[in-house]
Design a protein around this motif. Structure first.
Motif, PDB file in Angstrom:
ATOM      1  N   ILE A 118      44.526  32.291  40.678  1.00  0.00           N
ATOM      2  CA  ILE A 118      43.689  32.123  39.487  1.00  0.00           C
ATOM      3  C   ILE A 118      42.358  31.451  39.842  1.00  0.00           C
ATOM      4  CG2 ILE A 118      43.500  30.873  37.292  1.00  0.00           C
ATOM      5  CD1 ILE A 118      46.528  31.242  37.004  1.00  0.00           C
ATOM      6  N   GLU A 121      38.079  32.253  44.724  1.00  0.00           N
ATOM      7  CA  GLU A 121      36.743  32.816  44.535  1.00  0.00           C
ATOM      8  C   GLU A 121      36.717  34.045  43.622  1.00  0.00           C
ATOM      9  OE1 GLU A 121      35.411  33.420  48.424  1.00  0.00           O
ATOM     10  OE2 GLU A 121      33.302  33.434  47.857  1.00  0.00           O
ATOM     11  N   ARG A 122      37.577  34.989  43.924  1.00  0.00           N
ATOM     12  CA  ARG A 122      37.604  36.219  43.139  1.00  0.00           C
ATOM     13  C   ARG A 122      38.768  36.208  42.162  1.00  0.00           C
ATOM     14  NH1 ARG A 122      35.242  40.630  46.469  1.00  0.00           N
ATOM     15  NH2 ARG A 122      33.663  39.546  47.647  1.00  0.00           N
ATOM     16  N   GLY A 123      39.082  35.048  41.663  1.00  0.00           N
ATOM     17  CA  GLY A 123      40.250  34.926  40.798  1.00  0.00           C
ATOM     18  C   GLY A 123      39.930  35.120  39.335  1.00  0.00           C
ATOM     19  N   TYR A 124      40.946  34.859  38.513  1.00  0.00           N
ATOM     20  CA  TYR A 124      40.804  35.089  37.082  1.00  0.00           C
ATOM     21  C   TYR A 124      39.842  34.105  36.426  1.00  0.00           C
ATOM     22  CZ  TYR A 124      44.554  38.457  37.286  1.00  0.00           C
ATOM     23  OH  TYR A 124      45.302  39.559  37.569  1.00  0.00           O
ATOM     24  N   ASN A 126      37.184  32.688  37.599  1.00  0.00           N
ATOM     25  CA  ASN A 126      35.804  33.090  37.815  1.00  0.00           C
ATOM     26  C   ASN A 126      35.446  34.333  37.024  1.00  0.00           C
ATOM     27  OD1 ASN A 126      34.769  31.041  39.296  1.00  0.00           O
ATOM     28  ND2 ASN A 126      35.171  31.978  41.293  1.00  0.00           N
ATOM     29  N   THR A 127      36.422  35.225  36.834  1.00  0.00           N
ATOM     30  CA  THR A 127      36.163  36.408  36.022  1.00  0.00           C
ATOM     31  C   THR A 127      35.851  35.999  34.586  1.00  0.00           C
ATOM     32  OG1 THR A 127      37.690  37.633  37.417  1.00  0.00           O
ATOM     33  CG2 THR A 127      37.081  38.644  35.326  1.00  0.00           C
ATOM     34  N   ILE A 128      36.600  35.027  34.092  1.00  0.00           N
ATOM     35  CA  ILE A 128      36.328  34.530  32.746  1.00  0.00           C
ATOM     36  C   ILE A 128      34.934  33.898  32.691  1.00  0.00           C
ATOM     37  CG2 ILE A 128      37.030  32.834  31.002  1.00  0.00           C
ATOM     38  CD1 ILE A 128      39.911  33.247  31.963  1.00  0.00           C
ATOM     39  N   LEU A 130      32.482  34.611  34.520  1.00  0.00           N
ATOM     40  CA  LEU A 130      31.510  35.701  34.615  1.00  0.00           C
ATOM     41  C   LEU A 130      31.279  36.310  33.238  1.00  0.00           C
ATOM     42  CD1 LEU A 130      30.005  37.649  36.744  1.00  0.00           C
ATOM     43  CD2 LEU A 130      31.928  39.157  36.336  1.00  0.00           C
ATOM     44  N   ASN A 131      32.385  36.571  32.535  1.00  0.00           N
ATOM     45  CA  ASN A 131      32.273  37.173  31.209  1.00  0.00           C
ATOM     46  C   ASN A 131      31.562  36.246  30.234  1.00  0.00           C
ATOM     47  OD1 ASN A 131      33.564  39.420  32.118  1.00  0.00           O
ATOM     48  ND2 ASN A 131      35.588  38.767  31.420  1.00  0.00           N
ATOM     49  N   ILE A 135      28.550  32.231  35.458  1.00  0.00           N
ATOM     50  CA  ILE A 135      28.249  32.529  36.851  1.00  0.00           C
ATOM     51  C   ILE A 135      27.873  34.000  36.968  1.00  0.00           C
ATOM     52  CG2 ILE A 135      29.754  30.768  37.838  1.00  0.00           C
ATOM     53  CD1 ILE A 135      31.829  32.980  38.283  1.00  0.00           C
ATOM     54  N   LYS A 137      28.053  35.622  40.360  1.00  0.00           N
ATOM     55  CA  LYS A 137      28.826  36.173  41.470  1.00  0.00           C
ATOM     56  C   LYS A 137      29.981  35.226  41.754  1.00  0.00           C
ATOM     57  CE  LYS A 137      25.552  34.136  44.729  1.00  0.00           C
ATOM     58  NZ  LYS A 137      26.256  32.941  45.131  1.00  0.00           N
ATOM     59  N   PRO A 138      30.961  35.679  42.530  1.00  0.00           N
ATOM     60  CA  PRO A 138      32.108  34.807  42.807  1.00  0.00           C
ATOM     61  C   PRO A 138      31.648  33.460  43.318  1.00  0.00           C
ATOM     62  CG  PRO A 138      32.480  36.974  43.739  1.00  0.00           C
ATOM     63  CD  PRO A 138      31.075  36.975  43.204  1.00  0.00           C
TER      64      PRO A 138
ATOM     65  N   PHE B  25      49.483  36.599  34.848  1.00  0.00           N
ATOM     66  CA  PHE B  25      48.563  37.022  35.909  1.00  0.00           C
ATOM     67  C   PHE B  25      49.326  37.403  37.167  1.00  0.00           C
ATOM     68  CE2 PHE B  25      45.146  34.167  33.895  1.00  0.00           C
ATOM     69  CZ  PHE B  25      44.671  35.231  33.140  1.00  0.00           C
ATOM     70  N   VAL B  37      44.294  42.744  44.214  1.00  0.00           N
ATOM     71  CA  VAL B  37      44.366  41.355  44.630  1.00  0.00           C
ATOM     72  C   VAL B  37      43.000  40.853  45.079  1.00  0.00           C
ATOM     73  CG1 VAL B  37      45.384  39.792  46.328  1.00  0.00           C
ATOM     74  CG2 VAL B  37      46.801  41.522  45.232  1.00  0.00           C
ATOM     75  N   TYR B  38      42.211  41.742  45.694  1.00  0.00           N
ATOM     76  CA  TYR B  38      40.899  41.320  46.186  1.00  0.00           C
ATOM     77  C   TYR B  38      39.762  41.757  45.264  1.00  0.00           C
ATOM     78  CZ  TYR B  38      43.786  40.803  50.298  1.00  0.00           C
ATOM     79  OH  TYR B  38      44.776  40.448  51.148  1.00  0.00           O
ATOM     80  N   ALA B  39      40.117  42.422  44.159  1.00  0.00           N
ATOM     81  CA  ALA B  39      39.086  43.015  43.314  1.00  0.00           C
ATOM     82  C   ALA B  39      38.211  41.955  42.655  1.00  0.00           C
ATOM     83  CB  ALA B  39      39.738  43.884  42.247  1.00  0.00           C
ATOM     84  N   TRP B  40      36.981  42.319  42.407  1.00  0.00           N
ATOM     85  CA  TRP B  40      36.057  41.468  41.666  1.00  0.00           C
ATOM     86  C   TRP B  40      35.193  42.343  40.777  1.00  0.00           C
ATOM     87  CZ3 TRP B  40      35.145  36.826  39.944  1.00  0.00           C
ATOM     88  CH2 TRP B  40      33.877  36.536  39.416  1.00  0.00           C
ATOM     89  N   PRO B  41      35.014  42.032  39.504  1.00  0.00           N
ATOM     90  CA  PRO B  41      35.784  41.015  38.770  1.00  0.00           C
ATOM     91  C   PRO B  41      37.219  41.470  38.530  1.00  0.00           C
ATOM     92  CG  PRO B  41      34.260  42.165  37.310  1.00  0.00           C
ATOM     93  CD  PRO B  41      34.020  42.707  38.660  1.00  0.00           C
ATOM     94  N   LYS B  42      38.075  40.540  38.224  1.00  0.00           N
ATOM     95  CA  LYS B  42      39.481  40.842  38.002  1.00  0.00           C
ATOM     96  C   LYS B  42      39.668  41.543  36.661  1.00  0.00           C
ATOM     97  CE  LYS B  42      42.100  38.879  41.309  1.00  0.00           C
ATOM     98  NZ  LYS B  42      41.123  39.146  42.364  1.00  0.00           N
ATOM     99  N   PHE B  44      42.214  42.057  33.458  1.00  0.00           N
ATOM    100  CA  PHE B  44      43.228  41.188  32.866  1.00  0.00           C
ATOM    101  C   PHE B  44      44.506  41.902  32.452  1.00  0.00           C
ATOM    102  CE2 PHE B  44      39.376  38.757  32.484  1.00  0.00           C
ATOM    103  CZ  PHE B  44      39.796  37.510  32.855  1.00  0.00           C
TER     104      PHE B  44
ATOM    105  N   ARG C 237      34.587  28.466  52.763  1.00  0.00           N
ATOM    106  CA  ARG C 237      35.985  28.857  52.601  1.00  0.00           C
ATOM    107  C   ARG C 237      36.713  28.893  53.944  1.00  0.00           C
ATOM    108  NH1 ARG C 237      39.760  28.423  49.242  1.00  0.00           N
ATOM    109  NH2 ARG C 237      40.785  30.430  49.268  1.00  0.00           N
ATOM    110  N   GLU C 252      33.881  38.765  51.974  1.00  0.00           N
ATOM    111  CA  GLU C 252      33.588  37.338  51.850  1.00  0.00           C
ATOM    112  C   GLU C 252      32.699  36.858  52.992  1.00  0.00           C
ATOM    113  OE1 GLU C 252      37.049  34.514  50.592  1.00  0.00           O
ATOM    114  OE2 GLU C 252      37.904  36.458  51.101  1.00  0.00           O
TER     115      GLU C 252
END
Lengths: 283, 267, 431
Positions: A118, A121-124, A126-128, A130-131, A135, A137-138, B25, B37-42, B44, C237, C252
């Motif tokens: 979660i 860096e590319r977790g949930y 950060n996605t939130i 972003l939305n 931010i 970018k990650p 999640f 798993v590595y995707a950006w943005p995630k 939901f 990281r 990354e």
């Protein structure tokens, strides 16, 4: 008959005593010997000095104690809050309670990995962000450059994972409080907060005490969560004990770390027993 | 009053969501495939179902055996924790004897002891006994961990059954043993079962001792921790999935008894 | 009343007996247990089982484990005489602490002479004694990798195949300025092999030594430079990276240092996106470290004959090439590499030979003779790195303090110097 009644309890205890002596207490005593053994075969403080000199000792000690202070009180407040909320809920009470207690069965290892996915860096999270436009970018939060965030992440995962334990103890304690006290307080027109601090909390003291004792001991042992989220950036006492044993093959230093943990556990337990003592009437 | 109800349910739901979302999640990631798993943005939700992570997980040698071992170890732990714990718990609940308090405190004291170090001297002992790297070694340590809980929890359960019931049975001609099996056990059975499941969870989740005491006969947690730091994130996530999902059911089964399990710790 | 007791007891024993029966069915296997400190990452282990061992006629159970546990287990089995493992896989340095538990394998070596193992490798397998203790199996090294996008930011006039540390730093800075992110990655996570970078690359290149020169003036300058470089160009990281191919693939990082086997998965997955190249050089040359993986048989191995057959198979041309193609460990036998290797492996292979054949090549050996102190030895380098780079400590003070620990480790283990340090009589001194 009377004779047997005297012997009986010991017979009943015997299997568990034998088992625990052989597989719990004797290895425990051995740990002292390992910790105080010197390289030349005599006994002394060699391992403790090595631990004391180690780069990570004070960092680990600090992290462990700070985590304890960050996690346990917050859990207690949340648990009291949640259990008071639950008191007012009639419908779906069972379902809600089940959901709240789910983390009780979740291993610390899995909890660490879940929160890593979660908060990474590319977790949930950060996605939130972003939305929400925080931010673009990650962004990397869990690194040595943000020690506070790292610490907070571990604390959050730890709170999430083990809140259920405190919650259960508090709810069980609340159930023991007769409704009359509540009603009496209402009759005298006590406000909600006054009622909480003057009636509920004092009556909950034994439960709070045991919740704090148990949780503090477990919080001192924090290991997998810190390792999964913090990597090597957030050493704690248990992870250092593990490292000295598994990676540096020095059982002496590992045992010394274990004894520090034990000492902290005992200090915290005695502290709670002393500061939250209740008259010893209940059996 | 209505407003208050909304507030309480709102809070209740908020806390529910904070528990469930992380698990949600985890499940979404587990069934969305490696790239997710590595995707950006995630995303939901599960955009397209992809079982490749599970396939990979089960293709890794040792995973199925480790799962089998985990179940076996946990079941045996339950049996020992209950088998050794029940008599002791009964003694604590029903007899007054010299050393009772000492025993109780000694049992409580086991909780104050970092698990990690227990495994250390035991390694040597198990090697001498010839059970190092067998599931028995793990069973023994897990029993040592679960037994104190089993004893304390059950003794409180037994205590909560009125002594008069048993005494009535004795008067009616039952021996103590019969009374125990005919009166105590049926009354306490569900809670003993809950204790058992609790012991199962302790064993199921235990990492350290299992990892140190086995090489070939790994349990699932031990297998994961030995691989986890050297395996890709998606493998770790699938591993967590299989650690977490069974416990959802266990907690569901024992949900009614969690209080009798934990409420009693303040005695 | 006695009956009652008997009842309790017999019920219990019956119960236990039932359980015993239940439990015993859980383990009864007969096969060669191949216990290895190498090829631990799940994907590597999977390939060893499915691609390499599957073609061997016998039944093999491949069990990878971490070195310290591996050592403990072997010593334990040797002590009690209850040996379950028949074949051991490990690095040169892994074998020395368990040397007394290893069977002589001169007979096995005789049987496989047809496999043409390179002589210099065979010699190291004697662990300094007269008889063969292990048989070399594979070799690997550490190289650099970059995403092709990163090449645009190379400093002017820099040749990626003959980079210096100054140029690497400039490269990282260019990327940081252009992209706003630090894009160079190192495996400095809990299971990463970062310490090898210090022991085999940085120290040799800057100081021409590892132990003797630990706190030299050169070392001080090196650390000052490296600290600046890290904060300017290295992804923060990095302290959680264990395996760089994952982070190269995810984007990354754009430039990374790691073990060949931990880079090849990225090369093989997207061979057109990446380049592989030798590690950078500094004033004493292009320091690099080669790793030899060996096979040994423990004393009292239950399946010795099968194990020696397995050694013969694993050192055969067929198996050596499969290991190279699948997991990126290079052969130790004298053969021409075929031209139809997977593209990613080819990439890595070219970089490896460029690295070892470059005009300023400075080969460093793996630490040896440290016995059980191997972990603590690496800790000295990691701790030094951590205190200097993350805690911003005074460099000469840190080196002074860590040098004391290093001296103690060398004294306790009695290890003598290895290249590029000048040879020593007795424990390697820290100057």
């Amino acid at each position: 008959m009377k004779e047997l009644n005297k012997v009986m309890p010991y017979l009943l205890l015997a299997p568990s005593v034998v088992f625990l002596v052989f597989f719990f207490f004797s290895p425990f005593v051995e740990t002292f010997f390992i910790a105080f053994k010197n390289a030349e075969g005599g006994y002394g403080l060699h391992s403790f000095r090595k631990m004391y000199d180690d780069l990570n000792f004070f960092v680990a000690l600090k992290n462990t104690i700070f985590l304890l202070f960050a996690v346990v009180p917050l859990q207690l407040v949340l648990a009291v809050w949640m259990s008071l909320t639950l008191r007012k809920i009639k419908k779906f009470r069972g379902a809600i309670l089940y959901i709240w207690t789910i983390p009780l069965g979740i291993s610390d290892l899995a909890a660490g990995i879940i929160w890593l996915s979660i908060l990474t860096e590319r977790g949930y999270l950060n996605t939130i962000f972003l939305n929400l436009g925080f931010i673009e970018k990650p962004e990397l939060w869990l690194s040595y450059e943000h020690p506070l965030l790292l610490f907070a992440a571990v604390a959050i995962a730890e709170i999430w994972r083990s809140l259920a334990l405190v919650l259960l103890i508090i709810i069980a304690g609340l159930q023991l409080i007769p409704k009359e006290y509540d009603e009496a307080a209402d009759v005298f027109g006590a406000g909600a907060f006054r009622k909480l601090f003057r009636v509920t909390l004092p009556l909950l003291k034994p439960s709070i005490q045991s919740a704090l004792i148990l949780r503090s001991i477990l919080a001192l042992e924090v290991f997998a969560v810190a390792v999964a989220i913090g990597g090597t950036n957030l050493p704690v006492l248990a992870s250092e004990a593990y490292n000295w044993m598994a990676n540096y093959l020095d059982y002496g230093v590992a045992s010394a770390y274990a004894l520090v943990l034990l000492a902290l556990s005992i200090i915290s337990t005695l502290g709670y027993l002393f500061f939250l003592r209740t008259p010893a009437d209940a059996a | 009053m209505r407003k208050k109800a909304i507030l309480y349910y709102g809070l209740g739901i908020f806390f529910c969501l904070s528990v469930l979302l992380p698990i949600y999640f985890l499940i979404v990631l587990s069934v969305s495939g490696r790239d997710a798993v590595y995707a950006w943005p995630k995303i939901f939700y599960v955009a397209n179902l992809d079982w490749s992570m599970f396939r990979f997980f089960f293709e890794v040698e040792g995973v199925t055996r480790a799962m089998f071992n985990s179940v076996l170890v946990a079941s045996l732990t339950v049996v020992f924790a209950i088998g050794l714990g029940t008599p002791a718990a009964y003694a604590l609940a029903r007899y007054n004897f010299f050393g009772k308090n000492f025993y109780r405190i000694a049992i409580l004291f086991t909780r104050a002891f970092p698990v990690a170090i227990l495994a250390l001297p035991l390694t040597v002992r198990f090697i001498n006994l010839g059970i190092y790297d067998t599931i028995w070694a793990v069973v023994i340590v897990h029993t040592a961990l679960a037994l104190p809980f089993s004893i304390l929890i059950q003794s409180n359960l037994f205590q909560s059954v009125p002594k008069e019931l048993e005494e009535a049975a004795w008067l009616l001609g039952c021996t103590k043993l019969q009374a125990f099996f005919k009166i105590m056990l049926p009354i306490c059975m569900p809670s003993v079962a809950a204790t058992a499941i609790f012991a199962f969870i302790i064993s199921w989740n235990e990492v350290f001792a299992a990892a140190v005491l086995t090489v070939k006969n790994r349990t699932l947690t031990a297998f994961l921790i030995s691989q986890i730091s050297e395996s890709p994130l998606f493998f770790q996530i699938t591993g967590s999935f299989f650690l977490v999902i069974p416990t959802l059911f266990f907690i569901f089964i024992v949900r009614k008894y969690l209080f009798s399990l934990w409420g009693i710790t303040n005695k | 009343m006695k009956n009652l007791l008997l009842n309790i007891l017999s019920a219990k024993y019956f119960f236990l007996a039932m359980l015993m029966g239940l439990g015993l069915t859980a383990f009864s296997f007969a096969e060669v247990v191949f216990y290895s400190t190498q090829m631990r990452p799940v994907e590597e282990a999977k390939k060893i089982r499915e691609k390499v061992l599957a073609n061997f006629s016998g039944n093999v159970d491949f069990v990878p484990d971490e070195t310290p546990i591996w050592i403990t287990k072997i010593q334990a089995e040797n002590k009690t005489g209850k040996v379950t493992v028949s074949l051991l896989g490990g690095l040169h340095g892994d074998f020395s602490p368990v040397a007394s538990a290893l069977d002589n394998v001169d007979d096995v070596l005789g049987k496989i002479s047809g496999n043409n193992i390179v002589d210099t490798f065979v010699k190291t397998g004697k662990l300094g004694g007269n008889s063969q203790k292990y048989i070399p199996w594979a070799q690997a090294t550490y190289i650099m990798a970059a995403h092709k996008d990163a090449l645009a930011y190379l400093p002017k006039g820099a040749d990626v195949n003959a980079l210096s540390y100054n140029q690497l730093a400039q490269w990282g800075q260019n990327m940081e300025e252009a992209l706003g992110e630090r894009k160079i990655g190192f495996p400095a996570g809990p299971k990463g092999l970062m310490h090898r970078f210090f022991q085999g690359y940085l120290y040799p290149s800057f100081t021409d030594g590892v132990v003797r020169t630990f706190k030299s003036k050169n070392a001080e300058n090196m650390w000052a430079k490296f600290r600046r470089f890290w904060h300017q160009s290295v992804s923060p990281r990095s302290t959680s990276f264990n395996n760089m191919s994952e982070h190269l693939l995810s984007g990354e990082v754009l430039v990374a240092f790691d073990h060949t086997a931990r880079l090849i998965p990225a090369f093989n997955e997207r061979p057109n996106d990446f380049v592989a190249f030798p590690a950078p050089s500094a004033q004493y040359g292009r320091g690099f470290m080669a790793v030899i993986v060996g096979l040994a048989i423990p004393k009292g191995a239950p399946e010795r004959t099968e194990a020696s057959d397995l050694i013969r198979y694993l050192t055969s041309k067929e198996a050596q090439l499969t290991v190279l193609e699948e997991i990126g460990f290079f052969p130790i036998i004298d053969i021409e590499l075929p031209s139809n290797l997977p593209k990613g492996t080819q990439l890595a292979g070219d970089a490896v030979s460029l690295q070892s054949s470059s005009s300023d090549a400075l080969p460093a050996l793996l630490p040896s003779g440290l016995g059980t102190k191997g972990g603590e030895f690496s800790k000295v380098y990691k701790d030094t790195f951590e205190t200097i780079v993350f805690r911003n400590a005074n460099i000469s003070k840190v080196l002074e303090a860590q040098a004391k620990k290093l001296t103690a480790i060398m004294q306790e283990s009695g290890a003598s110097c290895w290249a590029p340090d000048a040879p020593s009589k007795g424990p390697c001194p820290v100057k």
